[in-house]
Design a protein around this motif. Structure first.
Motif, PDB file in Angstrom:
ATOM      1  N   MET A   1       0.862  -1.124   0.170  1.00 25.81           N
ATOM      2  CA  MET A   1       0.168  -0.109   0.088  1.00 25.81           C
ATOM      3  C   MET A   1       0.845   1.247   0.144  1.00 25.81           C
ATOM      4  O   MET A   1       1.798   1.465   0.770  1.00 25.81           O
ATOM      5  CB  MET A   1      -0.842   0.055   1.299  1.00 25.81           C
ATOM      6  CG  MET A   1      -1.918   1.182   1.176  1.00 25.81           C
ATOM      7  SD  MET A   1      -3.142   0.941   2.504  1.00 25.81           S
ATOM      8  CE  MET A   1      -2.397   1.366   3.801  1.00 25.81           C
ATOM      9  N   ILE A   2       0.470   2.021  -0.747  1.00 18.04           N
ATOM     10  CA  ILE A   2       1.276   3.552  -1.030  1.00 18.04           C
ATOM     11  C   ILE A   2       0.528   4.619  -0.085  1.00 18.04           C
ATOM     12  O   ILE A   2      -0.658   4.770  -0.476  1.00 18.04           O
ATOM     13  CB  ILE A   2       1.455   3.796  -2.510  1.00 18.04           C
ATOM     14  CG1 ILE A   2       1.796   2.954  -3.345  1.00 18.04           C
ATOM     15  CG2 ILE A   2       2.309   4.987  -2.412  1.00 18.04           C
ATOM     16  CD1 ILE A   2       1.879   3.137  -4.682  1.00 18.04           C
ATOM     17  N   VAL A   3       1.256   4.960   0.676  1.00 10.51           N
ATOM     18  CA  VAL A   3       0.638   6.172   1.634  1.00 10.51           C
ATOM     19  C   VAL A   3       1.389   7.462   1.791  1.00 10.51           C
ATOM     20  O   VAL A   3       2.703   7.569   1.430  1.00 10.51           O
ATOM     21  CB  VAL A   3       0.660   5.572   3.330  1.00 10.51           C
ATOM     22  CG1 VAL A   3       0.103   6.819   4.086  1.00 10.51           C
ATOM     23  CG2 VAL A   3       0.091   4.360   3.566  1.00 10.51           C
ATOM     24  N   ARG A   4       0.613   8.469   1.239  1.00 14.74           N
ATOM     25  CA  ARG A   4       1.176   9.683   1.368  1.00 14.74           C
ATOM     26  C   ARG A   4       1.160  10.336   2.752  1.00 14.74           C
ATOM     27  O   ARG A   4       0.279  10.482   3.429  1.00 14.74           O
ATOM     28  CB  ARG A   4      -0.116  10.645   0.320  1.00 14.74           C
ATOM     29  CG  ARG A   4       0.617  11.791   0.182  1.00 14.74           C
ATOM     30  CD  ARG A   4       0.252  13.210   1.229  1.00 14.74           C
ATOM     31  NE  ARG A   4       0.623  14.535   0.752  1.00 14.74           N
ATOM     32  CZ  ARG A   4       0.553  15.424   1.614  1.00 14.74           C
ATOM     33  NH1 ARG A   4       0.336  15.143   2.869  1.00 14.74           N
ATOM     34  NH2 ARG A   4       0.759  16.698   1.342  1.00 14.74           N
ATOM     35  N   GLU A   5       2.407  10.458   3.214  1.00 16.10           N
ATOM     36  CA  GLU A   5       2.713  10.815   4.627  1.00 16.10           C
ATOM     37  C   GLU A   5       2.423  12.324   4.657  1.00 16.10           C
ATOM     38  O   GLU A   5       2.707  13.180   3.603  1.00 16.10           O
ATOM     39  CB  GLU A   5       4.076  10.434   4.934  1.00 16.10           C
ATOM     40  CG  GLU A   5       4.526   8.762   4.887  1.00 16.10           C
ATOM     41  CD  GLU A   5       3.838   8.153   6.012  1.00 16.10           C
ATOM     42  OE1 GLU A   5       3.285   8.743   6.823  1.00 16.10           O
ATOM     43  OE2 GLU A   5       3.645   6.871   5.789  1.00 16.10           O
ATOM     44  N   PRO A   6       2.349  12.947   5.825  1.00 17.15           N
ATOM     45  CA  PRO A   6       2.035  14.367   5.993  1.00 17.15           C
ATOM     46  C   PRO A   6       3.450  15.030   5.683  1.00 17.15           C
ATOM     47  O   PRO A   6       4.460  14.576   5.796  1.00 17.15           O
ATOM     48  CB  PRO A   6       1.883  14.498   7.603  1.00 17.15           C
ATOM     49  CG  PRO A   6       1.529  13.029   8.221  1.00 17.15           C
ATOM     50  CD  PRO A   6       2.337  12.149   7.060  1.00 17.15           C
ATOM     51  N   ALA A   7       3.209  16.224   5.103  1.00 16.75           N
ATOM     52  CA  ALA A   7       4.184  17.165   4.619  1.00 16.75           C
ATOM     53  C   ALA A   7       4.199  18.345   5.516  1.00 16.75           C
ATOM     54  O   ALA A   7       5.510  18.861   5.653  1.00 16.75           O
ATOM     55  CB  ALA A   7       3.963  17.575   3.096  1.00 16.75           C
ATOM     56  N   VAL A   8       3.300  18.666   6.096  1.00 17.28           N
ATOM     57  CA  VAL A   8       3.131  19.973   6.973  1.00 17.28           C
ATOM     58  C   VAL A   8       2.997  19.922   8.442  1.00 17.28           C
ATOM     59  O   VAL A   8       2.679  20.502   9.249  1.00 17.28           O
ATOM     60  CB  VAL A   8       2.447  21.075   6.269  1.00 17.28           C
ATOM     61  CG1 VAL A   8       2.997  21.451   5.004  1.00 17.28           C
ATOM     62  CG2 VAL A   8       1.044  20.604   6.110  1.00 17.28           C
TER      63      VAL A   8
END
Length: 258
Positions: A1-8
């Protein structure tokens, strides 16, 4: 699974989950019956210390209809790169310090198959306009999937077609935008009040000087007018009200649509 991690996380909002949950709760305050069932919200996307109270004033109005939603279509402007059109991403989930939110990958693929959007993880990777809304959604809704869409330079019809394709029962539309940028406090109030009236009339010729999410708003308002939705402003402030500096402020407004 590809997860977009927090950037801010840690800059626009707290990275610690307990502190974040407390700050979101503080921004929202007591949940309020809006007297109508929301179809959409328009909310700002600055750091919580600047615009969290304006956003929270709209989110609290989901109290009487939160159970109606099982997915959220989240659209916001692209700040980090030049983008033509609208973009989804190949992520399976978006993460915040409060947990992961599953992406409606089938709906995103359908938009791609219809040629209504493109796929660009790059457009999403560092974009804050969508990310800062996620902890609010996690606080307000129980279980939902997400359709995150970054919007670049485009015509109103392009946004209209995407919203029209996604307008099915159980969907909350969330439009992320700030108002004017870097005017004096008095100038910002005058400019934003003028443009708020235009937004309440579903004008479709807003510019980036009026609101950074103007490309989203123009297409969204075209849809709202066609669908005979109604709009009500919830709250307006600018960073001069919330952070003190009145020399160069950014405006924030929130709205409910029903």
């Amino acid at each position: 699974m590809i997860v977009r991690e927090p950037a801010v996380a840690g800059s626009f909002y707290f990275e610690d989950p307990i502190e974040l949950a407390d700050s979101v709760k503080h921004c929202i305050g007591e949940f309020v019956d809006a007297g109508v069932h929301a179809r959409a919200l328009i909310v700002p996307h600055a750091g919580y210390m600047y615009s969290g109270g304006v956003a929270g004033a709209a989110y609290r109005l989901l109290a009487n209809c939160a159970q109606n939603f099982n997915r959220v279509v989240l659209l916001g402007p692209c700040h980090r790169m030049a983008l033509r059109g609208l973009a989804v991403a190949s992520y399976d989930a978006f993460a915040t310090p409060l947990g992961e939110i599953s992406v409606d990958v089938n709906a995103c693929q359908d938009l791609l198959d219809k040629g209504l959007v493109q796929s660009s993880n790059e457009a999403h990777q560092h974009e804050h306009s969508l990310e800062v809304q996620l902890p609010f959604l996690q606080a307000c809704l129980r279980k939902f999937t997400l359709i995150p869409i970054v919007v670049g330079s485009c015509m109103p019809d392009e946004v209209y077609k995407v919203i029209n394709a996604l307008n099915v029962e159980g969907t909350l539309f969330l439009i992320s935008t700030d108002m004017s940028h870097f005017h004096t406090y008095q100038q910002a109030n005058a400019i934003d009040n003028f443009n708020i009236v235009r937004m309440l009339n579903f004008d479709t010729d807003l510019s980036g000087e009026d609101a950074c999410g103007s490309n989203v708003l123009n297409g969204f308002f075209k849809f709202c007018d066609h669908a005979k939705w109604k709009i009500r402003m919830v709250k307006y402030e600018n960073s001069g009200d919330t952070a003190g500096d009145k020399d160069k402020v950014v405006g924030y407004a929130s709205f409910i649509l029903y």
